[in-house]
Design a protein around this motif. Structure first.
Motif, PDB file in Angstrom:
ATOM      1  N   GLU A 157       0.845  -1.188   0.000  1.00 52.72           N
ATOM      2  CA  GLU A 157       0.000   0.000   0.000  1.00 52.72           C
ATOM      3  C   GLU A 157       0.881   1.238   0.000  1.00 52.72           C
ATOM      4  OE1 GLU A 157      -3.230   0.109   2.945  1.00 52.72           O
ATOM      5  OE2 GLU A 157      -2.674  -1.969   3.370  1.00 52.72           O
ATOM      6  N   ARG A 185      -1.943  -4.073   7.575  1.00 48.01           N
ATOM      7  CA  ARG A 185      -1.704  -3.244   6.393  1.00 48.01           C
ATOM      8  C   ARG A 185      -0.481  -3.768   5.655  1.00 48.01           C
ATOM      9  NH1 ARG A 185      -4.241   1.886   6.994  1.00 48.01           N
ATOM     10  NH2 ARG A 185      -3.651   2.144   4.816  1.00 48.01           N
ATOM     11  N   GLN A 186      -0.514  -3.700   4.351  1.00 47.61           N
ATOM     12  CA  GLN A 186       0.594  -4.160   3.509  1.00 47.61           C
ATOM     13  C   GLN A 186       1.561  -2.998   3.301  1.00 47.61           C
ATOM     14  OE1 GLN A 186       1.087  -7.410   2.608  1.00 47.61           O
ATOM     15  NE2 GLN A 186      -0.596  -7.615   4.053  1.00 47.61           N
ATOM     16  N   GLU A 222      -2.920  -3.790  12.106  1.00 46.48           N
ATOM     17  CA  GLU A 222      -4.112  -3.703  11.259  1.00 46.48           C
ATOM     18  C   GLU A 222      -3.956  -4.531   9.990  1.00 46.48           C
ATOM     19  OE1 GLU A 222      -4.469   0.469  10.474  1.00 46.48           O
ATOM     20  OE2 GLU A 222      -5.096   0.931  12.520  1.00 46.48           O
ATOM     21  N   LEU A 238       0.248  -0.009  12.285  1.00 48.60           N
ATOM     22  CA  LEU A 238      -0.242  -0.356  10.945  1.00 48.60           C
ATOM     23  C   LEU A 238      -0.142  -1.849  10.662  1.00 48.60           C
ATOM     24  CD1 LEU A 238       1.247   2.725   9.123  1.00 48.60           C
ATOM     25  CD2 LEU A 238      -1.180   2.249   9.503  1.00 48.60           C
TER      26      LEU A 238
END
Length: 128
Positions: free
Chosen positions: A69, A117-118, A115, A112
């Motif tokens: 991301e 997240r990438q 969560e 992050l």
């Protein structure tokens, strides 16, 4: 400073930082201390970063594989801007860039990742 989280994230986590560098827990239970650091969801590697003005895709190649991301760039003890050419090149690949001082980036990493997240991170040393 020690960094703790209620819900641990998968992969390497920054557990603290100081003059010696970033203290990282690896998924295999080992602990490492790195003056400068490259992070992905599965790895933590020491890094010999170029001067920030010379930071480019080649210097970040070890963390650019896989779906991302965005990349956190910790610019050391103070917030500085990443090179515009690097930001443009990464955005052209669909990868966002979040630049902050390295302490903030180390804290954001765990939040992050918790969560799922990438993301990836490149953290410059806290001291020159």
């Amino acid at each position: 400073m020690r960094v703790d989280r209620d819900r641990p994230a998968a992969g390497p986590l920054v557990r603290g930082f100081g003059a010696g560098g970033f203290k990282v827990d690896a998924p295999d239970g080992t602990m490492g201390v790195y003056p400068a650091l490259l992070l992905t969801a599965t790895r933590a590697d020491g890094w010999s970063p170029p001067a920030l003005a010379a930071l480019d895709e080649a210097a970040l190649a070890p963390i650019l594989a896989g779906p991302l991301e965005f990349i956190l760039i910790g610019t050391g003890a103070e917030l500085r801007r990443a090179p515009r050419t690097l930001v443009a090149a990464l955005e052209a690949r669909g990868i966002g860039v979040e630049t902050m001082d390295s302490r903030a980036a180390a804290r954001a990493w765990g939040i992050l990742r918790a969560e799922d997240r990438q993301i990836a991170a490149a953290l410059y040393p806290l001291e020159a």
